[in-house]
Design an enzyme around this catalytic site. Structure first.
Site, PDB file in Angstrom:
ATOM      1  N   GLU A  49       0.845  -1.180   0.000  1.00 37.05           N
ATOM      2  CA  GLU A  49       0.000   0.000   0.000  1.00 37.05           C
ATOM      3  C   GLU A  49       0.893   1.247   0.000  1.00 37.05           C
ATOM      4  O   GLU A  49       1.898   1.288   0.709  1.00 37.05           O
ATOM      5  CB  GLU A  49      -0.927  -0.069   1.202  1.00 37.05           C
ATOM      6  N   HIS A  81      -1.614  -5.967  11.350  1.00 36.09           N
ATOM      7  CA  HIS A  81      -2.543  -7.018  10.906  1.00 36.09           C
ATOM      8  C   HIS A  81      -2.322  -8.337  11.645  1.00 36.09           C
ATOM      9  O   HIS A  81      -1.998  -9.349  11.026  1.00 36.09           O
ATOM     10  CB  HIS A  81      -2.379  -7.276   9.397  1.00 36.09           C
ATOM     11  N   ASN A 127      -5.021  -6.319   3.149  1.00 32.75           N
ATOM     12  CA  ASN A 127      -5.547  -5.798   4.413  1.00 32.75           C
ATOM     13  C   ASN A 127      -6.735  -6.666   4.822  1.00 32.75           C
ATOM     14  O   ASN A 127      -7.588  -6.977   4.007  1.00 32.75           O
ATOM     15  CB  ASN A 127      -5.970  -4.347   4.224  1.00 32.75           C
TER      16      ASN A 127
END
Ligand code: FDA
Length: 504
Positions: free
Chosen positions: A356, A442, A480
């Site tokens: 990202e 995460h 994600n």
């Protein structure tokens, strides 16, 4: 303490918890949600619910005396963090021996602090990670359901190309392109129409005022505005805040009893409660749900929990890195805090990476391009019960992140070479460091689907006990994770309500 009984308890108010509570409420089951954090709906003296990222105060952090922002430094100066009073703030950084994990605290869990990126995983990788879940059903029914309930939306591409707020992303896209790498737009739960009104000066700024990891005052469709609002709307769901579940045991009739500490926002314990229920749903997140079960197993409270409880944990291959751009290649003093593009090199068999393009909204030109890379790291950690502290300790060593760093390095070396640029070494603390290999956003796993539980999150060895959250996913999902957590919870709770709850 006081004792009470409710048919169903959901621990936590993050994605898995919120999905479960809504569907239980719709099925007419009185359901109590227990959340250790606060309800974030009351403005403080400054008129805002949340504090900003550049001048954080006590609202930012879960009982810390100094903020712990992911970028600790800039040119090795500790300019980003501030001393604060310990308080039940919204972002926590949980420290284990060789890994730290950021999590949200409050009604909405991680949805309060995350970047809102709402990504459906590549189907082939989903099938690799969760081979026993019917992928057709997930991609036809539960992923679309999750996207629609979460209010996932897409940036207007014309606006993206022209606005100063995404120059940082366009610069990174061009540099990736020079290395032969492609980018993809990333959907989000931040309302992009609202963001355009911010840019036009028509609405109070949030994403365009550097708000994100300590909460967004506007624009973001966090769970309190979607699933949890709908759950409360059923009239069957209640939420108790500042209630931390400490322990779980079972009574001879099969019901579960929770030992709960109620605190105030300053951290003082105000009550101890014992709450009994028939059906217990753990939605305290990968760290929270796993710790509760590891503790229950190893203190003998739930001795039939199997050896898979605590195993299969991973940080989704998270690695952050920053690059230094040439002075003529500015990324902009104005940057939206909501990412909109990712470099997609996941199909590279040598080193799959989905990176990202992250903003560095400092309010001034930094010449930095920042990234959160998601890599495919096969290493896994294990939670073990530590009797002395009554906590679950994470067995994970720094060198287990070497495969993730290597994959990120191979991608960003290509970009640097093609652009004759270098890494930044000053962003991740006082030492020289170009890859952050010691924290993650995460956390996944610890109660893996089909191992610690059956194929629907029913905990092995116990009836009416369920895991609903990121703890089910075995350490990696390649993107994600919250859309996957949401969709999986939708699938599981549908089955559980039909077969276990309604039948009871
Ligand atoms: P989640 O962690 O959301 O919720 C657990 C809840 O349980 C919390 O509210 C916690 O306070 C509560 N709890 C824990 N233990 C308890 C106890 N014992 N008693 C009572 N309550 C308890 N993902 C993504 O898909 N896109 C993104 O852009 C980002 N960006 C991002 C940025 C940052 C800064 C972070 C920290 C995280 C992200 N993430 C993300 C990750 C995402 O937020 C995360 O995967 C999900 O929130 C996990 O959802 P869960 O349902 O597993 O638990």
């Amino acid at each position: 303490g006081s004792g009470s009984f409710v048919p169903a308890v959901v621990i936590g108010t993050g994605y898995g918890a919120a999905v479960s509570a809504l569907r239980l409420g719709e099925a007419g089951i009185p359901t109590l949600m227990l959340e250790m954090g606060q309800l974030w709906n009351k403005p403080a003296d400054d008129g805002n619910v949340f504090c900003g990222m550049l001048k954080p105060d006590r609202r930012s952090s879960w009982f810390k005396s100094r903020t712990e922002a992911p970028l600790g430094s800039f040119l090795w100066l500790d300019v980003i963090n501030r001393d604060i009073d310990p308080y039940a703030g919204v972002l926590d950084k949980v420290h284990f021996d060789q890994m730290s994990v950021y999590v949200g605290r409050g009604v909405g869990g991680g949805s309060l602090v995350n970047g809102g990126m709402a990504v459906v995983p590549k189907r082939s990788y989903f099938e690799e990670v969760l081979p026993r879940v019917d992928a057709a059903e997930m991609y036809d029914r539960y992923f679309p359901r999750a996207n629609s309930m979460l209010k996932v939306n897409h940036i207007d591409k014309g606006w993206f190309e022209e606005t100063e707020w995404y120059k940082f992303a366009r610069v990174s896209r061009e540099q990736a392109g020079k290395a032969g790498l492609g980018t993809t737009f990333v959907p989000n739960v931040y309302d992009f129409d609202y963001m355009r009104r911010e840019a036009n000066g028509e609405s109070p700024k949030s994403a365009l005022a550097t708000e994100v990891i300590y909460g967004n005052n506007h624009g973001k469709q966090s769970l309190d505005k979607t699933y949890l609002a709908a759950a409360l709307g059923t009239g069957k769901v209640t939420i108790e805040t500042l209630h931390q579940v400490k322990a779980i045991h079972q009574q001879p009739d099969g019901s579960y009893v929770l030992s709960v500490d109620q605190i105030d926002a300053a951290g003082q314990t105000v009550a101890h409660k014992e709450i009994a229920c028939r059906h217990l749903f753990l939605g305290a997140g990968s760290l929270g749900s796993t710790e509760l079960l590891v503790r229950a197993r190893d203190t003998g409270a739930l001795p039939d929990l199997n050896a898979e409880v605590g195993a299969g944990w991973g940080p989704n291959g998270n690695i952050m890195t920053g690059r230094a751009n040439h002075v003529w290649n500015t990324t902009g003093a104005h940057q939206s805090s909501i990412p909109a593009l990712g470099i997609d090199d996941w199909d590279n068999p040598a080193a799959p990476v989905f990176a990202e393009i992250a903003p560095m909204p400092a309010g001034l030109e930094t010449w930095v391009s920042l990234y959160l890379a998601i890599t495919k790291n096969p290493e896994r950690g294990t939670f073990v019960y530590d009797k002395a502290t009554d906590r679950a300790a994470l067995r994970w060593t720094r060198d287990q992140n070497t495969p993730a760093v290597d994959a990120a390095k191979s991608l960003f070396d290509r970009i640097n070479k093609a652009n004759t640029t270098m890494y930044r070494y000053d962003l991740f603390g006082p030492q020289l460091k170009n890859f952050s290999d010691d924290f993650c956003y995460h956390p996944l796993g610890g109660c893996v689907l089909g191992k610690a539980t059956d194929g629907y999150g029913r905990v092995a060895g116990y009836r009416n006990l369920y895991v609903t959250d990121g703890a089910l996913i075995p350490g990696s999902i390649g993107v994600n994770p919250f859309v996957t957590i949401t969709a999986l919870a939708e699938r599981n709770v549908e089955r559980i309500i039909a077969e276990d709850v309604k039948a009871a």
